[in-house]
Design a protein around this motif. Structure first.
Motif, PDB file in Angstrom:
ATOM      1  N   GLY A 320       0.890  -1.074   0.055  1.00 31.33           N
ATOM      2  CA  GLY A 320      -0.060  -0.234   0.031  1.00 31.33           C
ATOM      3  C   GLY A 320       0.646   1.217  -0.109  1.00 31.33           C
ATOM      4  N   PRO A 321       0.604   1.955   1.029  1.00 31.69           N
ATOM      5  CA  PRO A 321      -0.146   1.936   2.221  1.00 31.69           C
ATOM      6  C   PRO A 321      -1.610   2.133   2.114  1.00 31.69           C
ATOM      7  N   LYS A 322      -2.091   2.877   1.025  1.00 33.99           N
ATOM      8  CA  LYS A 322      -3.332   3.435   0.943  1.00 33.99           C
ATOM      9  C   LYS A 322      -4.210   2.588  -0.170  1.00 33.99           C
ATOM     10  N   MET A 323      -5.402   2.550   0.122  1.00 36.53           N
ATOM     11  CA  MET A 323      -6.464   1.945  -0.928  1.00 36.53           C
ATOM     12  C   MET A 323      -6.086   2.212  -2.263  1.00 36.53           C
ATOM     13  N   LYS A 324      -5.919   3.385  -2.497  1.00 38.89           N
ATOM     14  CA  LYS A 324      -5.616   3.994  -3.995  1.00 38.89           C
ATOM     15  C   LYS A 324      -4.382   3.478  -4.715  1.00 38.89           C
ATOM     16  N   ASN A 325      -3.571   3.208  -3.603  1.00 38.34           N
ATOM     17  CA  ASN A 325      -2.280   2.260  -4.277  1.00 38.34           C
ATOM     18  C   ASN A 325      -2.481   1.017  -4.621  1.00 38.34           C
ATOM     19  N   THR A 326      -3.423   0.307  -3.851  1.00 43.45           N
ATOM     20  CA  THR A 326      -4.025  -1.057  -3.935  1.00 43.45           C
ATOM     21  C   THR A 326      -4.596  -1.174  -5.427  1.00 43.45           C
ATOM     22  N   ILE A 327      -5.671  -0.331  -5.561  1.00 43.37           N
ATOM     23  CA  ILE A 327      -6.490  -0.278  -6.554  1.00 43.37           C
ATOM     24  C   ILE A 327      -6.049   0.150  -8.021  1.00 43.37           C
ATOM     25  N   SER A 328      -4.607   1.044  -7.874  1.00 39.90           N
ATOM     26  CA  SER A 328      -4.046   1.452  -8.996  1.00 39.90           C
ATOM     27  C   SER A 328      -3.125   0.503  -9.526  1.00 39.90           C
ATOM     28  N   SER A 329      -2.762  -0.479  -8.379  1.00 39.78           N
ATOM     29  CA  SER A 329      -1.845  -1.546  -9.086  1.00 39.78           C
ATOM     30  C   SER A 329      -2.493  -2.754  -9.348  1.00 39.78           C
ATOM     31  N   TRP A 330      -3.640  -2.846  -9.400  1.00 44.85           N
ATOM     32  CA  TRP A 330      -4.508  -4.237  -9.551  1.00 44.85           C
ATOM     33  C   TRP A 330      -4.991  -4.209 -11.171  1.00 44.85           C
ATOM     34  N   ASP A 331      -4.750  -4.889 -12.087  1.00 44.17           N
ATOM     35  CA  ASP A 331      -5.155  -5.086 -13.531  1.00 44.17           C
ATOM     36  C   ASP A 331      -4.859  -3.557 -13.899  1.00 44.17           C
ATOM     37  N   MET A 332      -3.677  -3.166 -13.861  1.00 45.61           N
ATOM     38  CA  MET A 332      -3.272  -1.869 -14.383  1.00 45.61           C
ATOM     39  C   MET A 332      -3.724  -1.578 -15.682  1.00 45.61           C
ATOM     40  N   PRO A 333      -3.804  -2.352 -16.882  1.00 45.68           N
ATOM     41  CA  PRO A 333      -4.406  -1.936 -18.220  1.00 45.68           C
ATOM     42  C   PRO A 333      -5.944  -1.506 -17.854  1.00 45.68           C
ATOM     43  N   THR A 334      -6.610  -2.254 -17.173  1.00 41.12           N
ATOM     44  CA  THR A 334      -8.151  -1.910 -17.159  1.00 41.12           C
ATOM     45  C   THR A 334      -8.099  -0.641 -16.244  1.00 41.12           C
ATOM     46  N   ARG A 335      -7.512  -0.688 -15.253  1.00 42.71           N
ATOM     47  CA  ARG A 335      -7.404   0.791 -14.347  1.00 42.71           C
ATOM     48  C   ARG A 335      -7.047   1.948 -15.363  1.00 42.71           C
ATOM     49  N   TYR A 336      -6.281   2.130 -16.194  1.00 42.47           N
ATOM     50  CA  TYR A 336      -5.812   2.889 -17.189  1.00 42.47           C
ATOM     51  C   TYR A 336      -7.218   3.282 -18.035  1.00 42.47           C
ATOM     52  N   TRP A 337      -7.802   2.283 -18.456  1.00 44.70           N
ATOM     53  CA  TRP A 337      -8.703   2.591 -19.314  1.00 44.70           C
ATOM     54  C   TRP A 337      -9.949   3.337 -18.637  1.00 44.70           C
ATOM     55  N   PHE A 338     -10.278   2.836 -17.218  1.00 49.78           N
ATOM     56  CA  PHE A 338     -11.485   3.651 -16.626  1.00 49.78           C
ATOM     57  C   PHE A 338     -10.861   4.935 -16.152  1.00 49.78           C
ATOM     58  N   PHE A 339      -9.665   5.100 -15.816  1.00 50.97           N
ATOM     59  CA  PHE A 339      -8.873   6.320 -15.484  1.00 50.97           C
ATOM     60  C   PHE A 339      -8.968   7.555 -16.693  1.00 50.97           C
ATOM     61  N   THR A 340      -8.418   7.147 -17.740  1.00 50.58           N
ATOM     62  CA  THR A 340      -8.346   8.025 -18.926  1.00 50.58           C
ATOM     63  C   THR A 340      -9.961   8.139 -19.326  1.00 50.58           C
ATOM     64  N   ASN A 341     -10.652   7.154 -19.585  1.00 57.73           N
ATOM     65  CA  ASN A 341     -11.810   7.193 -20.382  1.00 57.73           C
ATOM     66  C   ASN A 341     -13.295   7.716 -19.470  1.00 57.73           C
ATOM     67  N   ILE A 342     -13.036   7.577 -18.574  1.00 54.31           N
ATOM     68  CA  ILE A 342     -14.053   7.820 -17.305  1.00 54.31           C
ATOM     69  C   ILE A 342     -13.692   9.019 -16.414  1.00 54.31           C
ATOM     70  N   TYR A 343     -12.715   8.694 -15.701  1.00 51.56           N
ATOM     71  CA  TYR A 343     -12.336   9.668 -14.603  1.00 51.56           C
ATOM     72  C   TYR A 343     -11.772  10.928 -15.250  1.00 51.56           C
ATOM     73  N   LYS A 344     -11.271  10.902 -16.116  1.00 52.47           N
ATOM     74  CA  LYS A 344     -10.401  12.231 -16.576  1.00 52.47           C
ATOM     75  C   LYS A 344     -11.275  13.069 -17.539  1.00 52.47           C
ATOM     76  N   ARG A 345     -12.466  12.242 -17.833  1.00 54.42           N
ATOM     77  CA  ARG A 345     -13.571  12.923 -18.857  1.00 54.42           C
ATOM     78  C   ARG A 345     -14.370  13.826 -17.994  1.00 54.42           C
ATOM     79  N   PHE A 346     -14.523  13.764 -16.669  1.00 53.93           N
ATOM     80  CA  PHE A 346     -15.406  14.474 -16.112  1.00 53.93           C
ATOM     81  C   PHE A 346     -14.321  15.440 -15.204  1.00 53.93           C
ATOM     82  N   SER A 347     -13.799  16.365 -16.241  1.00 65.29           N
ATOM     83  CA  SER A 347     -12.795  17.229 -15.537  1.00 65.29           C
ATOM     84  C   SER A 347     -13.185  18.344 -14.835  1.00 65.29           C
ATOM     85  N   LYS A 348     -14.778  18.593 -15.428  1.00 62.40           N
ATOM     86  CA  LYS A 348     -15.269  19.708 -14.687  1.00 62.40           C
ATOM     87  C   LYS A 348     -15.929  19.577 -13.453  1.00 62.40           C
ATOM     88  N   SER A 349     -15.756  18.171 -12.891  1.00 63.99           N
ATOM     89  CA  SER A 349     -16.583  17.677 -11.934  1.00 63.99           C
ATOM     90  C   SER A 349     -15.557  17.731 -10.757  1.00 63.99           C
TER      91      SER A 349
END
Length: 469
Positions: A320-349
Motif C-alpha cells: 500500500g499503504p493506501k487503498m488507492k495504491n492497491t486499486i491502481s496496482s491491480w489489473d493496471m491496463p483496465t485501471r488505465y482505461w477507466f482512469f483515462t476514459n471515465i475519470y478524466k472525462r469528468f474534468s469539470k466535476s
C-alpha cells in the motif's frame, strides 16, 4: 470443470502458436492469423453466446463509421454497456464467455474514445478561436481511420482476449507497423512466466484442499465457529483469489510475450495499457526502419521492455499503504482505461463525482450484482475517508510512518472483509455471511464517517471563531 479445461487449454494452445505467429512476415497474413485465432478462441469460450460478441462488434462498427466524432464515444459506451448489462443478466453459467465480452467491450469503446480524442485534438490545432476544450493528456492522433475489417481484427485479436488485458488501438497498430516483434527470442521470458504460473497453481490447490470456498454455504460454518473465525477464514480465500488472478495473468501475458506483442524500447517507458510514454521519436524511427533494422548490430545498444503488459505492481499491491495504491496496482491496463476514459472525462466535476462515476461504470462492466455493488460502494467510501482524514490530520513529516501503518492495517482489514464478494455470486449467501459478522466493517466506516463530519465542523467553527476575533 469442462469450461475450465477448455479455457486453460486454449491459453496453452495460444502460447504454443505464438512462436509460429512471430515468424509470419506478411502484415496482412499476420493480422488475419491473429484475428482468426482469436475468433476461434471466442467460439470455444462463448459457445452459444457467440452472437452477443458479433452484435457488440458490428454495432460498434456502425456507430464508429456513422456517428459524429463528437458523440461517437458516448454512443459506443451507451450501446456496449447496455449490451454488457443484458449479458450479465441473462448469462449466468459461462463466466469465461463474460470475460471475453468484457475484453471486447473495453477495446471497442476505447477505440471510440481514441477517435473522439484525435478529432478534438485536430479541432484544437486549427488556427483561430475555438470553444472546444479538452483535458486529455498524452493521446496520440489516429492518422488513418480504421476500416471495418481493422476493427474486427482488433476486437477479436487473440492476444489478451481471454481476460481483460486492455491495450489501445495505437498499441495494436504499432505491433504491425514496426519490426520489434521479430527481435530476439522471447522463449526464456515465457518459460519464466510459466514456471511462476506452475508454482502458483501448486500453492492454489494446496490451499483449496484445506480451505474450500464451499464452506460459506454450509450451516455448520455459522453454527460451530465464532464471528472472529468466520472473519479470519477470508484470509486464505483472499490469498487463493490473488493466486488465481496471478495464474491467469501469467498465462495471458505469456501469450503476448511469445507472440512478441507489446515490445517497446525501454527508453520509451511503456505504460500498461497505453504503450510508449516518452521518446516517441525513437518509435517513429522504428516505423521507418531507421533504427530497428534486421541487423543485430543496430539493435545491440537498445534495451527492450514488455512493460506495456504489466498488470500487477505487487509491491504497492501488498504494502500500500493506501487503498488507492492497491486499486491502481491491480489489473493496471483496465485501471488505465477507466482512469483515462471515465475519470478524466469528468474534468469539470470534483474528485468525488469523478471517482463515483468511474466506480459506477466499472460496476456495470463487472455486473450489477450485490457482490459488485458492495465492493464498489465500500471501496468508494473507504477512499473518500482516506482522503478526508489525510486532509484533517498531519499525515506527513514525522507522523507519516504511523499514519501509513494505520492506513495499511485498515486497508488489509477492508480487503479481507470484502473477500466473499470476490469469490461468491449468490446474494443470499453473501447476506447471510455478512449478517453473521454483523456487517462489522461497514459499522466501522459509518463511525469513521461521523467522526470525519464532526471533526470537519469543529475545524470550521474554530476557523470562523478565530476570524471573528
Amino acid at each position: 470443470m469442462w469450461y475450465d479445461i477448455v479455457y486453460y487449454s486454449s491459453l496453452l494452445v495460444c502460447i504454443s502458436l505464438g512462436r509460429n505467429y512471430r515468424k509470419i512476415s506478411d502484415i496482412e497474413m499476420k493480422r488475419n492469423y491473429g484475428a482468426g485465432l482469436g475468433f476461434l478462441v471466442c467460439c470455444l469460450l462463448c459457445g452459444r453466446y457467440l452472437y452477443h460478441a458479433i452484435i457488440m462488434v458490428w454495432g460498434n462498427i456502425v456507430i464508429i463509421k456513422c456517428c459524429e466524432r463528437r458523440y461517437v464515444h458516448q454512443m459506443s459506451l451507451g450501446f456496449t454497456w447496455l449490451d454488457l448489462l443484458y449479458i450479465h443478466c441473462n448469462v449466468d453459467d459461462a463466466v469465461y464467455a463474460i470475460w471475453v465480452h468484457q475484453t471486447i467491450a473495453l477495446r471497442l469503446v476505447g477505440l471510440a474514445f481514441e477517435l473522439n480524442s484525435a478529432d478534438m485534438t485536430k479541432l484544437e490545432q486549427k488556427p483561430g478561436p475555438s470553444s472546444v476544450k479538452i483535458n486529455i493528456a498524452d493521446v496520440d492522433s489516429i492518422h488513418v481511420e480504421p476500416y471495418a475489417v481493422d476493427i474486427i481484427a482488433y476486437a477479436f485479436f487473440f492476444v489478451g482476449l481471454h481476460k481483460d488485458s486492455y491495450y489501445r488501438w495505437a498499441v495494436f497498430n504499432d505491433h504491425f507497423r514496426n519490426s520489434l516483434s521479430s527481435i530476439g527470442d522471447c522463449r526464456t521470458l515465457t518459460e519464466q512466466k510459466l514456471k511462476k504460473a506452475f508454482l502458483s497453481c501448486i500453492a492454489y490447490f494446496l490451499l483449496r484442499m484445506k480451505y474450500s470456498p464451499t464452506v460459506y454455504n454450509n450451516e455448520k460454518f455459522y453454527e460451530d465457529y465464532a464471528v472472529d473465525i468466520r472473519y479470519l477464514y477470508n484470509i486464505p480465500q483472499l490469498l487463493m483469489y490473488y493466486l488465481q488472478c496471478q495464474i491467469i495473468n501469467l498465462l495471458c501475458t505469456s501469450v503476448a510475450v511469445e507472440s512478441g506483442f507489446g515490445l517497446y524500447p525501454a527508453k520509451c517507458q511503456p505504460i500498461p495499457g497505453y504503450g510508449p510514454s516518452t521518446n516517441l521519436n525513437l518509435m517513429k524511427s522504428a516505423y521507418g526502419n531507421e533504427v530497428f533494422s534486421d541487423s543485430p548490430d543496430a539493435l545491440i545498444h537498445y534495451e527492450f521492455s514488455f512493460g506495456m503488459l504489466k498488470c500487477y505492481d505487487n509491491e504497492k499491491l501488498i504494502f500500500g499503504p493506501k487503498m488507492k495504491n492497491t486499486i491502481s496496482s491491480w489489473d493496471m491496463p483496465t485501471r488505465y482505461w477507466f482512469f483515462t476514459n471515465i475519470y478524466k472525462r469528468f474534468s469539470k466535476s470534483n474528485t468525488e463525482v469523478r471517482s463515483a462515476s468511474s466506480f459506477l461504470v466499472w460496476t456495470i462492466w463487472n455486473g450489477p450484482f450485490l457482490s459488485q455493488i458492495i465492493i464498489s460502494t465500500t471501496l468508494w467510501v473507504y477512499m473518500q475517508l482516506e482522503s478526508e482524514y489525510s486532509e484533517l490530520y498531519n499525515t506527513s513529516g514525522a507522523m507519516k510512518l504511523p499514519w501509513d501503518i494505520g492506513f495499511s492495517i485498515m486497508r488489509v482489514f477492508c480487503l479481507i472483509y470484502l473477500t466473499p464478494c470476490f469469490i461468491l455470486n449468490d446474494s443470499a449467501t453473501l447476506l447471510k455471511y455478512y449478517g453473521s459478522i454483523f456487517w462489522v466493517y461497514h459499522v466501522i466506516l459509518v463511525v469513521l464517517t461521523v467522526g470525519a463530519v464532526v471533526m470537519h465542523k469543529t475545524r470550521t467553527n474554530q476557523i470562523v471563531h478565530t476570524s471573528t476575533l
